[in-house]
Design a protein around this motif. Structure first.
Motif, PDB file in Angstrom:
ATOM      1  N   PRO A  91       0.804  -1.224   0.000  1.00  0.00           N
ATOM      2  CA  PRO A  91       0.000   0.000   0.000  1.00  0.00           C
ATOM      3  C   PRO A  91       0.836   1.273   0.000  1.00  0.00           C
ATOM      4  O   PRO A  91       0.437   2.270  -0.600  1.00  0.00           O
ATOM      5  CB  PRO A  91      -0.827  -0.115   1.284  1.00  0.00           C
ATOM      6  N   CYS A 101      -6.339   3.756   2.305  1.00  0.00           N
ATOM      7  CA  CYS A 101      -6.989   2.436   2.233  1.00  0.00           C
ATOM      8  C   CYS A 101      -6.723   1.616   3.487  1.00  0.00           C
ATOM      9  O   CYS A 101      -7.607   0.907   3.963  1.00  0.00           O
ATOM     10  CB  CYS A 101      -6.513   1.677   0.997  1.00  0.00           C
ATOM     11  N   GLN A 102      -5.526   1.723   4.039  1.00  0.00           N
ATOM     12  CA  GLN A 102      -5.199   0.960   5.248  1.00  0.00           C
ATOM     13  C   GLN A 102      -5.983   1.437   6.460  1.00  0.00           C
ATOM     14  O   GLN A 102      -6.125   0.697   7.425  1.00  0.00           O
ATOM     15  CB  GLN A 102      -3.707   1.056   5.535  1.00  0.00           C
ATOM     16  N   MET A 104      -9.181   2.267   6.462  1.00  0.00           N
ATOM     17  CA  MET A 104     -10.606   1.965   6.331  1.00  0.00           C
ATOM     18  C   MET A 104     -11.016   0.834   7.269  1.00  0.00           C
ATOM     19  O   MET A 104     -10.219  -0.030   7.606  1.00  0.00           O
ATOM     20  CB  MET A 104     -10.946   1.583   4.890  1.00  0.00           C
ATOM     21  N   SER A 109     -14.765  -0.824   2.063  1.00  0.00           N
ATOM     22  CA  SER A 109     -14.504   0.621   2.128  1.00  0.00           C
ATOM     23  C   SER A 109     -13.145   0.957   1.527  1.00  0.00           C
ATOM     24  O   SER A 109     -12.996   1.960   0.828  1.00  0.00           O
ATOM     25  CB  SER A 109     -14.547   1.106   3.579  1.00  0.00           C
ATOM     26  N   ALA A 110     -12.156   0.118   1.794  1.00  0.00           N
ATOM     27  CA  ALA A 110     -10.816   0.345   1.240  1.00  0.00           C
ATOM     28  C   ALA A 110     -10.846   0.302  -0.284  1.00  0.00           C
ATOM     29  O   ALA A 110     -10.273   1.163  -0.953  1.00  0.00           O
ATOM     30  CB  ALA A 110      -9.834  -0.684   1.793  1.00  0.00           C
ATOM     31  N   LEU A 111     -11.529  -0.692  -0.850  1.00  0.00           N
ATOM     32  CA  LEU A 111     -11.597  -0.806  -2.302  1.00  0.00           C
ATOM     33  C   LEU A 111     -12.357   0.361  -2.922  1.00  0.00           C
ATOM     34  O   LEU A 111     -11.953   0.901  -3.954  1.00  0.00           O
ATOM     35  CB  LEU A 111     -12.239  -2.136  -2.706  1.00  0.00           C
ATOM     36  N   ASN A 113     -12.594   3.367  -1.716  1.00  0.00           N
ATOM     37  CA  ASN A 113     -11.722   4.544  -1.635  1.00  0.00           C
ATOM     38  C   ASN A 113     -10.586   4.473  -2.649  1.00  0.00           C
ATOM     39  O   ASN A 113     -10.197   5.492  -3.216  1.00  0.00           O
ATOM     40  CB  ASN A 113     -11.181   4.722  -0.212  1.00  0.00           C
ATOM     41  N   LEU A 114     -10.072   3.295  -2.891  1.00  0.00           N
ATOM     42  CA  LEU A 114      -9.041   3.131  -3.913  1.00  0.00           C
ATOM     43  C   LEU A 114      -9.590   3.558  -5.278  1.00  0.00           C
ATOM     44  O   LEU A 114      -8.959   4.332  -6.005  1.00  0.00           O
ATOM     45  CB  LEU A 114      -8.570   1.675  -3.963  1.00  0.00           C
TER      46      LEU A 114
END
Length: 167
Positions: A91, A101-102, A104, A109-111, A113-114
């Motif tokens: 990351p 992302c880390q 989230m 949610s991480a995906l 935001n990515l």
């Protein structure tokens, strides 16, 4: 990092259309050296300065990334060169986007935001996320499908995505 300091950093290091941050490519000179290849010679031959790889916030034209990875793969006789580079990236190679992302609460949610923010890091390709039931598909598409070395770029991108999921 506070939201205001993140905004200031993004304004200080903008990524223009058709460019990408050097972060995922930082290991290129090292991998070339490990394979017994003169990294300065290869990097110079495509019109880049090797010092570009000293700061992950530097940017490089996306098309040049493809040419660089293709040339590295050919000279090193290593058809999976892009994959080797991507395997060394987590990351952090995505800078602020990776750190966001880390933070989230969950993978979904991480995906999301990515997908929403990768354009702040990469302006040569776009991520897409499709979710149906319990299945999520993350994809990455280069804007210009005739980009030289696109297979190397895709190999690196899938390795980075894999490492992000592991993290």
């Amino acid at each position: 990092m506070s939201p205001s300091s993140m905004t200031a950093r993004l304004q200080r290091y903008p990524v223009n259309e058709g460019y990408i941050r050097v972060g995922p490519l930082i290991e290129v000179p090292k991998v070339l050296q490990e394979k017994g290849i003169n990294s300065v010679e290869i990097i110079d031959s495509i019109g880049l300065d090797v010092t570009l790889f000293s700061d992950p916030e530097n940017t490089i034209p996306f098309a040049t990334v493809g040419r660089l990875l293709e040339l590295c793969a050919a000279r090193a006789k290593c058809p999976d060169f892009g994959l080797l580079i991507g395997q060394r990236c987590g990351p952090d190679c995505l800078g602020l986007i990776g750190r966001l992302c880390q933070q989230m609460a969950n993978v979904g949610s991480a995906l999301r935001n990515l997908v929403l923010h990768l354009h702040l890091h990469d302006r040569g390709a776009a991520p897409f996320l499709s979710v149906e039931g319990n299945v999520a598909v993350l994809s990455y598409s280069i804007y210009h499908p005739q980009t030289e070395g696109s297979s190397q770029i895709y190999d690196g991108a899938i390795a980075i995505a894999f490492n992000m999921m592991r993290a």
